[in-house]
Design a protein around this motif. Structure first.
Motif, PDB file in Angstrom:
ATOM      1  N   ASP A 162       0.868  -1.173   0.000  1.00 11.11           N
ATOM      2  CA  ASP A 162       0.000   0.000   0.000  1.00 11.11           C
ATOM      3  C   ASP A 162       0.907   1.226   0.000  1.00 11.11           C
ATOM      4  O   ASP A 162       1.099   1.881   1.018  1.00 11.11           O
ATOM      5  CB  ASP A 162      -0.925  -0.021   1.222  1.00 11.11           C
ATOM      6  CG  ASP A 162      -1.880   1.160   1.254  1.00 11.11           C
ATOM      7  OD1 ASP A 162      -1.912   1.955   0.289  1.00 11.11           O
ATOM      8  OD2 ASP A 162      -2.599   1.298   2.266  1.00 11.11           O
ATOM      9  N   VAL A 163       1.489   1.515  -1.159  1.00  9.49           N
ATOM     10  CA  VAL A 163       2.461   2.601  -1.288  1.00  9.49           C
ATOM     11  C   VAL A 163       1.903   3.910  -0.750  1.00  9.49           C
ATOM     12  O   VAL A 163       2.555   4.617   0.008  1.00  9.49           O
ATOM     13  CB  VAL A 163       2.883   2.770  -2.770  1.00  9.49           C
ATOM     14  CG1 VAL A 163       3.683   4.031  -2.977  1.00  9.49           C
ATOM     15  CG2 VAL A 163       3.670   1.561  -3.237  1.00  9.49           C
ATOM     16  N   TRP A 164       0.681   4.246  -1.125  1.00  9.16           N
ATOM     17  CA  TRP A 164       0.125   5.557  -0.779  1.00  9.16           C
ATOM     18  C   TRP A 164      -0.283   5.610   0.689  1.00  9.16           C
ATOM     19  O   TRP A 164      -0.132   6.649   1.329  1.00  9.16           O
ATOM     20  CB  TRP A 164      -1.025   5.886  -1.721  1.00  9.16           C
ATOM     21  CG  TRP A 164      -0.580   5.663  -3.130  1.00  9.16           C
ATOM     22  CD1 TRP A 164      -1.001   4.674  -3.970  1.00  9.16           C
ATOM     23  CD2 TRP A 164       0.438   6.374  -3.841  1.00  9.16           C
ATOM     24  NE1 TRP A 164      -0.308   4.745  -5.155  1.00  9.16           N
ATOM     25  CE2 TRP A 164       0.574   5.778  -5.106  1.00  9.16           C
ATOM     26  CE3 TRP A 164       1.245   7.457  -3.535  1.00  9.16           C
ATOM     27  CZ2 TRP A 164       1.476   6.230  -6.065  1.00  9.16           C
ATOM     28  CZ3 TRP A 164       2.151   7.908  -4.486  1.00  9.16           C
ATOM     29  CH2 TRP A 164       2.254   7.298  -5.729  1.00  9.16           C
ATOM     30  N   GLY A 165      -0.770   4.507   1.233  1.00  6.86           N
ATOM     31  CA  GLY A 165      -1.085   4.459   2.659  1.00  6.86           C
ATOM     32  C   GLY A 165       0.168   4.587   3.508  1.00  6.86           C
ATOM     33  O   GLY A 165       0.177   5.247   4.541  1.00  6.86           O
ATOM     34  N   ALA A 166       1.255   3.953   3.064  1.00  4.72           N
ATOM     35  CA  ALA A 166       2.532   4.062   3.785  1.00  4.72           C
ATOM     36  C   ALA A 166       3.026   5.504   3.749  1.00  4.72           C
ATOM     37  O   ALA A 166       3.514   6.033   4.752  1.00  4.72           O
ATOM     38  CB  ALA A 166       3.564   3.120   3.177  1.00  4.72           C
TER      39      ALA A 166
END
Length: 184
Positions: free
Chosen positions: A92-96
């Motif tokens: 979850d690139v954007w959540g990270a």
């Protein structure tokens, strides 16, 4: 891990992703590295793999991976019995990224708040700008507390569920509270 070369489809994705990344004011090489780590089916890629596949120098890869690590887009992978530095994109690139962004907001609020107690910060124009900046960071941080949870809820829904069209209740409450503080 030894990936031989990139397909035309992967190269096209990397180019398109990088163009979009630059529109979001990201550095081009950071976008290329992140795009490759997102699109690869490999569990990780070494710095050497990144440099070879993206046809760039080790220093350029080092600079890009350092920036992406610091922003939370990628993580370093430790490989037993290997000295190679390896990386992978978060699932979850954007959540990270959102999780790590909070630290920057808090740090900036503290810097602005501290500057308000300096002689320069006591002058009317700087005081107004510093106060507005500090309050903005506090406001975004208040909203930010709920954004990640809302993202996880939305992320885990069925694919065809549209995103929410209204501001979250927490953000509306924060706006109302700030309005009342400004205009009692």
């Amino acid at each position: 891990m030894e990936m031989s070369e990139l397909s035309d489809e992967v190269r096209t994705f990397i180019d398109r992703f990088t163009d979009a990344w630059e529109l979001m004011r990201g550095k081009r090489m950071n976008g290329r590295v992140l795009a490759l780590l997102i699109i690869t089916d490999e569990p990780y890629l070494s710095s050497a793999d990144l440099g070879r596949l993206l046809n760039t120098s080790p220093g350029t890869i080092s600079t890009a991976t350092r920036a992406l690590l610091g922003s939370g887009y990628i993580t370093k992978v430790s490989i037993p019995n290997s000295r190679a530095t390896c990386f992978r994109a978060e699932d979850d690139v954007w959540g990270a990224f959102l999780s790590r962004e909070k630290l920057g907001l808090q740090r900036m609020e503290e810097v602005l708040r501290t500057a308000m107690s300096t002689p320069a910060g006591a002058e009317p124009a700087p005081a107004r700008r510093l106060r507005n900046g500090s309050r903005y960071m506090a406001w975004v941080d208040q909203y930010h507390r709920n954004v990640l949870e809302q993202w996880h809820t939305y992320r885990d829904q069925e694919e065809d569920t549209p995103p929410p069209q209204e501001l979250p209740a927490e953000m509306l409450a924060a706006i109302t509270r700030l309005d009342h503080e400004e205009n009692p």
